[in-house]
Write a protein that holds these residues in place. Structure first.
Motif, PDB file in Angstrom:
ATOM      1  N   LEU A  43       1.850  -6.338   0.733  1.00  0.00           N
ATOM      2  CA  LEU A  43       0.942  -5.366   0.121  1.00  0.00           C
ATOM      3  C   LEU A  43       1.626  -4.034  -0.157  1.00  0.00           C
ATOM      4  O   LEU A  43       1.350  -3.378  -1.164  1.00  0.00           O
ATOM      5  CB  LEU A  43      -0.275  -5.153   1.022  1.00  0.00           C
ATOM      6  N   GLU A  46       3.305  -3.873  -3.592  1.00  0.00           N
ATOM      7  CA  GLU A  46       2.539  -4.070  -4.816  1.00  0.00           C
ATOM      8  C   GLU A  46       2.477  -2.777  -5.630  1.00  0.00           C
ATOM      9  O   GLU A  46       2.269  -1.696  -5.076  1.00  0.00           O
ATOM     10  CB  GLU A  46       1.113  -4.529  -4.490  1.00  0.00           C
ATOM     11  N   SER A  52      -9.022  -1.216 -11.815  1.00  0.00           N
ATOM     12  CA  SER A  52      -9.554  -2.162 -10.847  1.00  0.00           C
ATOM     13  C   SER A  52     -11.048  -2.348 -11.087  1.00  0.00           C
ATOM     14  O   SER A  52     -11.712  -1.501 -11.685  1.00  0.00           O
ATOM     15  CB  SER A  52      -9.291  -1.681  -9.413  1.00  0.00           C
ATOM     16  N   VAL A  87      -4.595  -9.547 -10.476  1.00  0.00           N
ATOM     17  CA  VAL A  87      -4.482  -9.905  -9.060  1.00  0.00           C
ATOM     18  C   VAL A  87      -5.854  -9.830  -8.413  1.00  0.00           C
ATOM     19  O   VAL A  87      -6.594  -8.851  -8.600  1.00  0.00           O
ATOM     20  CB  VAL A  87      -3.491  -8.978  -8.332  1.00  0.00           C
ATOM     21  N   HIS A  89      -7.887  -9.240  -5.136  1.00  0.00           N
ATOM     22  CA  HIS A  89      -7.724  -8.550  -3.852  1.00  0.00           C
ATOM     23  C   HIS A  89      -8.945  -8.871  -2.995  1.00  0.00           C
ATOM     24  O   HIS A  89     -10.054  -8.442  -3.285  1.00  0.00           O
ATOM     25  CB  HIS A  89      -7.597  -7.046  -4.089  1.00  0.00           C
ATOM     26  N   THR A 128      -6.669  -8.804   4.704  1.00  0.00           N
ATOM     27  CA  THR A 128      -6.580  -8.651   3.254  1.00  0.00           C
ATOM     28  C   THR A 128      -5.672  -9.737   2.690  1.00  0.00           C
ATOM     29  O   THR A 128      -4.633 -10.050   3.272  1.00  0.00           O
ATOM     30  CB  THR A 128      -6.017  -7.267   2.886  1.00  0.00           C
ATOM     31  N   ARG A 130      -4.029 -11.078  -1.195  1.00  0.00           N
ATOM     32  CA  ARG A 130      -3.888 -10.893  -2.648  1.00  0.00           C
ATOM     33  C   ARG A 130      -3.354 -12.167  -3.269  1.00  0.00           C
ATOM     34  O   ARG A 130      -2.440 -12.791  -2.739  1.00  0.00           O
ATOM     35  CB  ARG A 130      -2.955  -9.723  -2.966  1.00  0.00           C
ATOM     36  N   ASP A 132      -2.287 -13.777  -7.232  1.00  0.00           N
ATOM     37  CA  ASP A 132      -2.115 -13.611  -8.666  1.00  0.00           C
ATOM     38  C   ASP A 132      -3.013 -14.624  -9.381  1.00  0.00           C
ATOM     39  O   ASP A 132      -2.877 -15.836  -9.203  1.00  0.00           O
ATOM     40  CB  ASP A 132      -0.654 -13.832  -9.045  1.00  0.00           C
TER      41      ASP A 132
END
Length: 581
Positions: A43, A46, A52, A87, A89, A128, A130, A132
């Motif tokens: 993270l 990134e 977002s 991405v 999240h 968390t 993430r 793609d």
């Protein structure tokens, strides 16, 4: 899905004469609030997105037997497509007592993400993930679809944990990390000789162009869009019609295993269960193969990676570092381009998904990614030349009472060839793949000690040739995932038993496209013991170490982590390449 130790006594300890019980670890304050799965990129590495968009903010409390959470989706107007990268999240938090849970997110019935939850502590945890999701750009650019998330949870006086989930999409309008592009010699040659075929999107690039169309092969969504397969004869299926100008098709398969098949790789044969008068439903031996059909013909297969959920083996292993794939379950690509001759007739065809030797229960669905010829309304395709023998499976067993040994060996080699005539000429695709699989199980000391060793190797080659005989795509994928589990059980007084487990597994993959090479090596090793009474874990100790490395032509990353009794005791990472690919 396991809860804490779940069905451990029938998995890696003696097979009792009753059904497995669920076990509860002690409710205690967590040593570490943040849980994680080791992956790349971290993270902290990134880049900042162009914009977002929060798409889910929901609490999953007592959701068992309820419809999934559903909300309309619309891409952010301030960040219009096309995007160079998107991405997903995922952020979750929970506190109290709770099982681990399986969850998934679908857009328009197509799965974007499958995950499982961590098990919370009294003081609360969060994590968390993430992923793609650029390849789903066709869906993400639409404003007429519903977004759905399924996470069945139980909340009552005993199990108090509520999973609070927030999901945000991060959009990038430019590639955030720019690297000097030096093409392979063969890429320069193919560009100069294959100008016509370059008009077809998705061919020739290192980063594949997202599909023009994605069609879900899934259930109706009332209980989530996954098919729930309860037995071997079950087949999740859907009739679909594809555009007649489709020149490429790749099926993306999502799969997870639960209940009596959560630890399928440790299941004994039915003869052992019957001879010993056991009542467990955990049988059918230790081999599973997921397969895909079109109109009843098998066109693809996969041996899934054995993901361990947070309550599996020993729940103390997965604090705060979960098992490989637990937070981001893998999906599997099956190239169906050679089979286009079967389905380019404008008619509906039945796509199905099943599990060889599967028992209750498996959650499966798929996304069919299609690329279309925009300069033609009709593409002609050849009948497939298909060599796909039945999987060769050999089984050996020898046991006396509760002690014995069982081995399963399986292998398969397939090859499919087909061509399509597009506006860019004749494009021929050859897909060759194969695997070897060995599983060995041994019971000793009247069934109180159990060992499981499994090896799996798979290879796939895809070659696409244009009308001039020049290579457009040369793809090779190699995968290995060995697994080893050794468990022993010793009964004490007052109904307490001690379970000692030594566990290791790995995921190693190499992806070669032309002269571009991506490789992942991910190894985990865990050791520990627990003392259990009834359904409760009364004490225990555990340690887990993980060595992870990622490398491609431009980037390298390595991380070594060790955790003991819920605390991270070592965590070292580097972006320095030791060995250049």
């Amino acid at each position: 899905m396991t809860t804490f130790l779940c069905i451990l006594l029938l998995l890696f300890t003696p097979l009792s004469h009753s059904n497995p019980e669920r076990f509860i670890r002690p409710l205690r304050s967590g040593h570490h609030d943040e849980y994680f799965e080791v992956s790349y990129p971290p993270l902290s590495h990134e880049p900042t997105p162009s914009c977002s968009h929060r798409i889910i903010h929901h609490s999953f409390a007592h959701t068992i037997d309820s419809p999934p959470f559903t909300t309309p989706y619309m891409p952010p107007p301030r960040c219009p497509s096309p995007w160079s990268r998107v991405v997903l999240h995922f952020h979750a938090r929970c506190k109290g007592e709770q099982y681990d849970r399986i969850a998934a997110i679908w857009l328009g019935g197509a799965e974007l993400f499958r995950t499982s939850t961590a098990e919370p502590t009294e003081s609360g945890i969060f994590w968390t993930v993430r992923k793609d999701v650029t390849k789903y750009s066709f869906l993400l650019s639409r404003s007429d679809l519903d977004l759905t998330m399924m996470l069945e949870n139980v909340v009552n006086n005993e199990f108090t944990g509520v999973y609070h989930v927030t999901v945000t999409l991060l959009y990038y309008n430019e590639f955030a990390v720019k690297v000097p592009f030096v093409p392979c010699p063969e890429t320069l040659r193919s560009r100069s000789l294959s100008q016509e075929s370059s008009r077809l999107r998705g061919f020739g690039d290192m980063n594949e162009t997202p599909a023009d169309l994605i069609i879900p092969i899934s259930d109706d969504g009332k209980r989530g869009f996954w098919f729930k397969l309860e037995e071997e004869r079950d087949l999740g299926s859907r009739k679909i019609r594809i555009p007649q100008n489709t020149y490429r098709a790749v099926l993306e398969l999502y799969v997870s295993f639960h209940g009596n098949d959560e630890f399928w790789y440790s299941n004994p044969p039915n003869s052992y269960i019957t001879s010993n008068g056991l009542t467990t439903g955990r049988g059918n031996g230790a081999y599973r193969e997921v397969y895909v059909t079109i109109d009843g013909q098998v066109v693809g297969w996969e041996i899934p990676f054995p993901v361990i959920f947070a309550g599996g083996m020993n729940p103390l292993f997965w604090e705060p570092m979960v098992a490989i794939g637990a937070f981001n379950l893998p999906s599997y690509d099956i190239d169906l381009t050679p089979f286009l001759g079967k389905i380019l007739d404008g008619e509906e065809h039945v796509f199905g998904i099943g599990v060889v030797k599967g028992i209750s229960y498996w959650l499966v669905n798929a996304n069919l990614h299609l690329w279309v010829d925009r300069e033609s309304s009709l593409v002609h395709a050849s009948p497939v030349a298909h060599h796909s023998p039945e999987t060769s499976v050999e089984r050996q067993e020898e046991f006396i009472g509760l002690d014995g040994a069982f081995q399963v060996d399986a292998e398969k080699e397939t090859r499919a060839v087909g061509w399509v005539i597009t506006s860019a000429g004749n494009i021929s695709t050859t897909v060759s793949q194969g695997f070897s699989f060995t599983n060995f199980i041994k019971f000793q000391h009247n069934g109180t000690s159990k060992m499981v060793k499994q090896k799996f190797k798979a290879k796939k080659k895809v070659k696409v040739i244009d009308a001039r005989g020049e290579s457009i795509i040369r793809l090779k994928v190699k995968r290995r995932y060995p697994l080893r589990v050794i468990t022993s059980t010793k009964p004490f007084q007052d109904g307490i038993s001690r379970l000692v487990t030594d566990f290791s597994h790995s995921l190693r993959e190499k992806y070669i496209r032309g002269c571009f090479v991506n490789s992942i090596s991910n190894d985990q090793n865990s050791k520990g013991w627990m003392e259990v009474k009834g359904q409760s874990v009364v004490s225990g100790q555990a340690s887990t170490s993980q060595n992870y490395s990622y490398a491609d032509r431009f980037n390298c990353y390595a991380r070594n982590v060790a955790a003991t009794n819920g605390r991270v005791v070592a965590d070292n990472s580097t972006f320095v390449c030791e060995n250049s690919l």
